[in-house]
Motif scaffolding. Structure first.
Motif, PDB file in Angstrom:
ATOM      1  N   HIS A 130       0.959  -1.218   0.125  1.00 26.35           N
ATOM      2  CA  HIS A 130       0.036   0.099  -0.123  1.00 26.35           C
ATOM      3  C   HIS A 130       0.897   1.309  -0.067  1.00 26.35           C
ATOM      4  O   HIS A 130       0.556   2.415  -0.053  1.00 26.35           O
ATOM      5  N   ASP A 131       2.229   0.982   0.130  1.00 28.57           N
ATOM      6  CA  ASP A 131       3.207   1.959   0.289  1.00 28.57           C
ATOM      7  C   ASP A 131       3.823   2.317  -1.180  1.00 28.57           C
ATOM      8  O   ASP A 131       4.314   1.727  -1.968  1.00 28.57           O
ATOM      9  N   GLN A 132       3.494   3.591  -1.673  1.00 31.13           N
ATOM     10  CA  GLN A 132       3.769   4.039  -2.980  1.00 31.13           C
ATOM     11  C   GLN A 132       5.140   4.080  -2.935  1.00 31.13           C
ATOM     12  O   GLN A 132       5.879   3.815  -4.158  1.00 31.13           O
ATOM     13  N   GLU A 133       5.738   4.801  -2.042  1.00 28.49           N
ATOM     14  CA  GLU A 133       7.376   4.700  -2.178  1.00 28.49           C
ATOM     15  C   GLU A 133       8.137   3.400  -2.433  1.00 28.49           C
ATOM     16  O   GLU A 133       8.932   3.126  -3.207  1.00 28.49           O
ATOM     17  N   GLU A 134       7.544   2.450  -1.567  1.00 24.31           N
ATOM     18  CA  GLU A 134       8.115   0.915  -1.737  1.00 24.31           C
ATOM     19  C   GLU A 134       7.841   0.532  -3.354  1.00 24.31           C
ATOM     20  O   GLU A 134       8.700   0.021  -3.707  1.00 24.31           O
ATOM     21  N   ALA A 135       6.630   0.787  -3.715  1.00 20.18           N
ATOM     22  CA  ALA A 135       6.189   0.279  -5.092  1.00 20.18           C
ATOM     23  C   ALA A 135       7.167   1.008  -6.154  1.00 20.18           C
ATOM     24  O   ALA A 135       7.647   0.397  -6.958  1.00 20.18           O
ATOM     25  N   MET A 136       7.439   2.463  -6.029  1.00 18.56           N
ATOM     26  CA  MET A 136       7.961   3.118  -6.808  1.00 18.56           C
ATOM     27  C   MET A 136       9.503   2.653  -7.076  1.00 18.56           C
ATOM     28  O   MET A 136       9.996   2.486  -7.954  1.00 18.56           O
ATOM     29  N   THR A 137      10.142   2.288  -5.917  1.00 16.97           N
ATOM     30  CA  THR A 137      11.514   2.015  -5.724  1.00 16.97           C
ATOM     31  C   THR A 137      11.886   0.642  -6.146  1.00 16.97           C
ATOM     32  O   THR A 137      12.880   0.180  -6.998  1.00 16.97           O
ATOM     33  N   LEU A 138      10.781  -0.226  -5.937  1.00 14.32           N
ATOM     34  CA  LEU A 138      11.001  -1.727  -6.290  1.00 14.32           C
ATOM     35  C   LEU A 138      10.630  -2.251  -7.556  1.00 14.32           C
ATOM     36  O   LEU A 138      11.392  -2.878  -8.466  1.00 14.32           O
ATOM     37  N   ALA A 139       9.654  -1.539  -8.187  1.00 17.48           N
ATOM     38  CA  ALA A 139       8.910  -2.201  -9.250  1.00 17.48           C
ATOM     39  C   ALA A 139       9.569  -1.764 -10.613  1.00 17.48           C
ATOM     40  O   ALA A 139       9.971  -0.800 -10.846  1.00 17.48           O
ATOM     41  N   SER A 140       9.571  -2.826 -11.346  1.00 15.89           N
ATOM     42  CA  SER A 140       9.975  -2.417 -12.763  1.00 15.89           C
ATOM     43  C   SER A 140       8.318  -2.052 -13.559  1.00 15.89           C
ATOM     44  O   SER A 140       8.411  -1.061 -14.415  1.00 15.89           O
ATOM     45  N   ARG A 141       7.430  -2.616 -13.120  1.00 18.31           N
ATOM     46  CA  ARG A 141       6.209  -2.205 -13.587  1.00 18.31           C
ATOM     47  C   ARG A 141       5.111  -2.214 -12.179  1.00 18.31           C
ATOM     48  O   ARG A 141       5.366  -2.917 -11.684  1.00 18.31           O
ATOM     49  N   LEU A 142       4.161  -1.565 -12.406  1.00 17.66           N
ATOM     50  CA  LEU A 142       3.230  -1.657 -11.184  1.00 17.66           C
ATOM     51  C   LEU A 142       1.725  -1.516 -11.757  1.00 17.66           C
ATOM     52  O   LEU A 142       1.568  -0.880 -12.843  1.00 17.66           O
TER      53      LEU A 142
END
Lengths: 374, 306
Positions: free
Chosen positions: A206-218
Motif C-alpha cells: 500500500h506504500d507507494q514509495e516502496e512500489a516506486m523504488t522496487l517495481a519495474s512495472r506496477l
C-alpha cells in the motif's frame, strides 16, 4: 470449472510468464477482485499497489493458491494452476508477518521447503548455507526466530521463500514492518537479489514509495479492479484517472471545463484557479468536457516577482511553510481562497526562503499538468 | 511535578497491586494446602492408637520439661514392603496414563474442531464442553451405573443391534473405569488444548503449504509442536487427578480394580490406620511431583536450545 479452463487454454505459444485471465473472486456477495486480467513477464518485479481492501492481497493469495478464483484462470509458465493447491505450485510467498516457524531454528526454517521436496539433509544444508550467505545471515543457522531482530527475520523469510528457486516469488508488504532507514537499505538489496537470481517477483504494497523504488512495472488497484498498469514513471507522470493521480504522490486537483481543444494545445477553464489553464497538447476530448487538471506540487514554481510568462500564472499568499530538509512544502492561498500545494527543492543552502504571509506568484509550464476525466 | 507524583503513585500502586495479586492466591494455597499437607505429613510419621484422633502425637512433653519428638518411619517401610500397595500404585499410574492418552486422542480433534469453528458455533461448542460442570460430578458417575447396568440402555441397544445375545457385564470392569475416567476428565483436556490451538497463527499453516507441505504433514510438522504446551497442560490436568481418583473406580470398577485412591480410603475409614493412609498419600504426592518436575524440565529444555 476444470472443463471451462481446458477450453480457454490459449493455443498460441507466445504466452506470458504469468497470465491472470479475467479473474473474479467473490466472498459471499462481496466482490474482492473483479474481472482482473494481467500479464507479467519473466524476471519482472511487478508491484500491485492500492489502499486497504482494494483486492491486491486477494489477488496475491490466488497466485499463491490460498484462494481459488470464482471465475477466470491463472497460468504460470504456460500451465493452468487455477485449481492447483498451494503445496503443488512452483510459487513461494514471503508473508507480511514473515510466518517463520517459531519452534524451528533459522536453518530448519529455510530448509523446510527443501525437505518437503525430499532433498537430503546434507544437500539441504548446503543450499541453506548458500542462501543465508546471500541474505547476509551467515552464522545465524541455529538461532530461533524470537532471537532475531525484525530486519533479520525479514531476511530469513526471504531466504526461506527463495531457497527453492520458485518460478514466482510473492511478497506481501515485504518492507512494511521495517523502520525507515532499514527499508531504504533493504529495498536496494531486494532488487539486487532479484537481479542475481532472476526470479520473477510480485509485490503487494500500500506504500507507494516502496512500489516506486522496487517495481519495474506496477498496477494500481481500487475496488477489485486494476486502474492502470505501467512503469513507475508512467504512473506518476501520466496517471490515467483522478484516483491514480491522487493515490500516487501528492497532487493538486482542479476541476474544470475544456474550452479549446486543438492538436497542439488546449485550454481548460478552472474556476478554482480563476484562469484558463494552458496545456501544450491536445486531449482529443468531447468539446466542453468536464475534466480535472492534476498538477504535481513540485512542478509549480514560486517567485516574489511577476514571472515573464503570461499563461499558467496565479498570485496568492504563503499560508504555510513546512521545511523537510531536502525540500520545502508551501501552502499558497489564492485570492479566491483556493489552496495550492507547492514543493520546492532546497538546492542552495543560503537561499532566502519564502516565509509565511509573503505575496507570491505561482506558475508552471504548459506540459506540467495532466488532464484526467472527472 | 504533577507528573512525577503521578509516576510515583502509579509505581506504588502497581507494585502493591502486583504483590496483592500474587500474594492473595499464594496465601490461600499456603493456608489451605500447605498446612493440611504438613498435618498429613506429621500423621504419616505417627503410630496408631485407640483414641480420637486415632494417632499418637509426635511431639510430647516429657516429665522433666523435655520435648520429645518421635518420628516413626515404619509406615513408609511398610508401604514399600507390601505388594498390595506397590501394585495399587503401579495400577493407578497405568490406568491414569491410559485414560490420559485416550482423553488426548479424543480431546485433540474436539478442541481443534471448536477452535476452528465459526463465531457463534464456537461459543455453542465451547458451552457444550463445559456443560457437564453444571451437574455434580458424583451424579454424573452414578448415571453411568444406570447406563451400563445389565438392564441399562447400552446393553439394550447392543442386543437390539444383534451384536450380543444376552446382557454383558459392563459395570465393575476396567472398561467402565476407563469410560468413567475419560468421560469425567475430557473437559480438562479439551480446554487447555482449545486455547493452545486457538492461539496458533494460521498463517504458519499457509506458510507450510506454500513451501510444499501437505496439510496432513503440516499437522505434525507445525500444529502439533506448536500446541505442545496445551498438550502438556491438558495431560497434567487429567493425569494428576486420575492417579488419585477414588469415586470412579469405587463406583464403576470391580472389586479387583486396585487403585491407590481406594486403598487410601480403605486405610482411613475401614482400617482406621491414619498413619499408613497418610504415608500412602505422601508417597503419591512425591510420585506426582516427580512427574510434574520432569515435564517442566522437558519443557524448559525445549524452550532454550543450546
Amino acid at each position: 470449472m476444470t472443463q471451462q479452463m481446458t477450453e480457454t487454454k490459449p493455443s498460441h505459444s507466445e504466452m506470458p510468464y504469468v497470465r491472470i485471465d479475467h479473474v473474479t473472486k467473490r466472498f459471499g456477495s462481496f466482490e474482492a477482485v473483479n474481472q482482473v486480467s494481467l500479464d507479467i513477464e519473466k524476471g519482472e518485479i511487478f508491484c500491485l499497489l492500492g489502499g486497504s481492501g482494494c483486492g491486491k492481497t486477494t489477488l496475491l493469495r490466488m497466485l499463491a493458491g490460498f484462494e481459488e478464483p470464482t471465475e477466470g484462470a491463472i497460468y504460470i509458465d504456460g500451465v493452468d494452476v487455477t485449481s492447483v493447491p498451494p503445496y503443488e505450485r512452483p510459487v513461494n510467498m514471503m508473508f507480511q508477518s514473515y510466518a517463520l516457524f517459531p519452534h524451528m531454528t533459522v536453518a530448519q526454517n529455510v530448509a523446510f521447503g527443501l525437505r518437503q521436496d525430499g532433498v537430503s539433509k546434507s544437500d539441504a544444508l548446503l543450499k541453506v548455507r548458500e542462501m543465508l550467505a546471500m541474505v547476509q545471515l551467515e552464522g545465524y543457522e541455529s538461532r530461533k526466530p524470537h532471537q532475531l531482530s525484525g530486519g533479520q527475520r525479514q531476511r530469513v523469510a526471504l531466504a526461506r521463500a527463495l531457497v527453492k528457486r520458485p518460478k514466482l516469488l510473492l511478497l506481501d508488504e515485504p518492507l512494511g514492518a521495517l523502520d525507515k532507514k532499514l527499508r531504504e537499505r533493504t529495498q536496494f538489496e531486494l532488487v539486487n537479489l532479484q537481479e542475481k537470481l532472476g526470479v520473477t517477483f510480485v509485490i503487494v504494497t500500500h506504500d507507494q514509495e516502496e512500489a516506486m523504488t522496487l517495481a519495474s512495472r506496477l498496477g494500481v488497484m481500487q475496488s477489485g479492479k486494476i486502474l492502470q498498469v505501467g512503469s513507475p514513471t508512467d504512473i506518476y507522470e501520466f496517471p490515467n484517472s483522478r484516483y491514480v493521480a491522487d493515490f500516487i504522490g501528492s497532487v493538486n486537483l482542479f476541476d474544470g471545463q475544456l474550452t479549446v481543444d486543438e492538436p497542439d494545445h488546449c485550454l481548460i477553464h478552472c474556476e478554482a484557479l480563476g484562469l484558463e489553464v494552458h496545456i501544450d497538447h491536445g486531449v482529443s476530448s468531447a468539446p466542453d468536457a468536464l475534466v480535472t487538471v492534476a498538477l504535481r506540487p513540485e512542478k509549480i514554481r514560486l517567485s516574489r516577482e511577476q514571472p515573464a510568462q503570461v499563461e499558467n500564472c496565479v498570485q496568492g499568499w504563503v499560508t504555510g511553510v513546512a521545511y523537510l530538509g531536502d525540500s520545502t512544502r508551501f501552502l499558497i492561498q489564492l485570492d479566491n481562497g483556493t489552496q495550492v500545494q507547492v514543493t520546492r527543492p532546497n538546492i542552495d543552502r543560503h537561499d532566502e526562503h519564502l516565509a509565511a504571509d509573503e505575496r507570491v506568484w505561482a506558475f508552471w509550464e504548459g506540459n506540467s499538468p495532466v488532464v484526467v476525466a472527472r | 511535578m504533577w507528573n512525577a507524583i503521578q509516576a510515583i503513585r502509579r509505581r506504588l500502586t502497581t507494585q502493591v497491586g502486583r504483590k496483592a495479586v500474587i500474594g492473595i492466591p499464594y496465601g490461600w494455597l499456603l493456608i489451605f494446602f500447605l498446612v493440611p499437607f504438613l498435618i498429613v505429613l506429621k500423621i504419616s510419621f505417627s503410630n496408631v492408637v485407640l483414641a480420637m484422633p486415632p494417632v499418637e502425637p509426635i511431639l510430647t512433653w516429657g516429665r522433666d520439661q523435655v520435648l520429645q519428638i518421635r518420628v516413626n518411619l515404619s509406615n513408609y517401610t511398610f508401604v514399600f514392603g507390601d505388594r498390595l500397595y506397590v501394585a495399587a500404585f503401579v495400577n493407578s499410574l497405568r490406568v491414569a496414563a491410559v485414560s490420559t492418552l485416550l482423553a488426548l486422542l479424543i480431546g485433540y480433534p474436539m478442541a481443534y474442531g471448536i477452535a476452528r469453528a465459526q463465531g457463534a458455533w464456537r461459543n455453542i461448542l465451547f458451552l457444550l464442553v463445559s456443560l457437564p460442570f453444571f451437574t455434580s460430578f458424583l451424579l454424573r458417575v452414578y448415571a453411568w451405573i444406570g447406563l451400563l447396568g445389565r438392564g441399562g440402555p447400552v446393553n439394550a441397544i447392543l442386543m437390539h443391534l444383534g451384536l450380543i445375545q444376552e446382557p454383558i457385564q459392563l459395570l465393575q470392569t476396567d472398561f467402565a473405569v476407563y469410560l468413567g475416567m475419560v468421560y469425567s476428565y475430557l473437559p480438562f483436556m479439551v480446554l487447555p488444548l482449545y486455547s493452545a490451538i486457538e492461539k496458533l497463527d494460521l498463517t504458519l499453516l499457509e506458510a507450510a503449504a506454500d513451501l510444499g507441505c501437505r496439510p496432513s504433514k503440516a499437522f505434525f510438522a507445525v500444529t502439533l509442536p506448536l500446541t505442545r504446551e496445551g498438550i502438556l497442560a491438558g495431560c497434567l490436568l487429567v493425569f494428576i487427578p486420575a492417579v488419585g481418583e477414588y469415586v470412579i473406580p469405587a463406583l464403576l470398577g470391580g472389586p479387583d480394580t486396585l487403585m491407590i485412591g481406594r486403598v487410601v480410603w480403605d486405610e482411613f475409614f475401614a482400617n482406621r490406620d491414619w498413619p499408613v493412609a497418610s504415608a500412602l498419600a505422601i508417597v503419591l504426592l512425591l510420585i506426582l511431583s516427580v512427574f510434574v518436575l520432569l515435564l517442566q524440565k522437558v519443557q524448559a529444555g525445549e524452550e532454550e536450545p543450546s
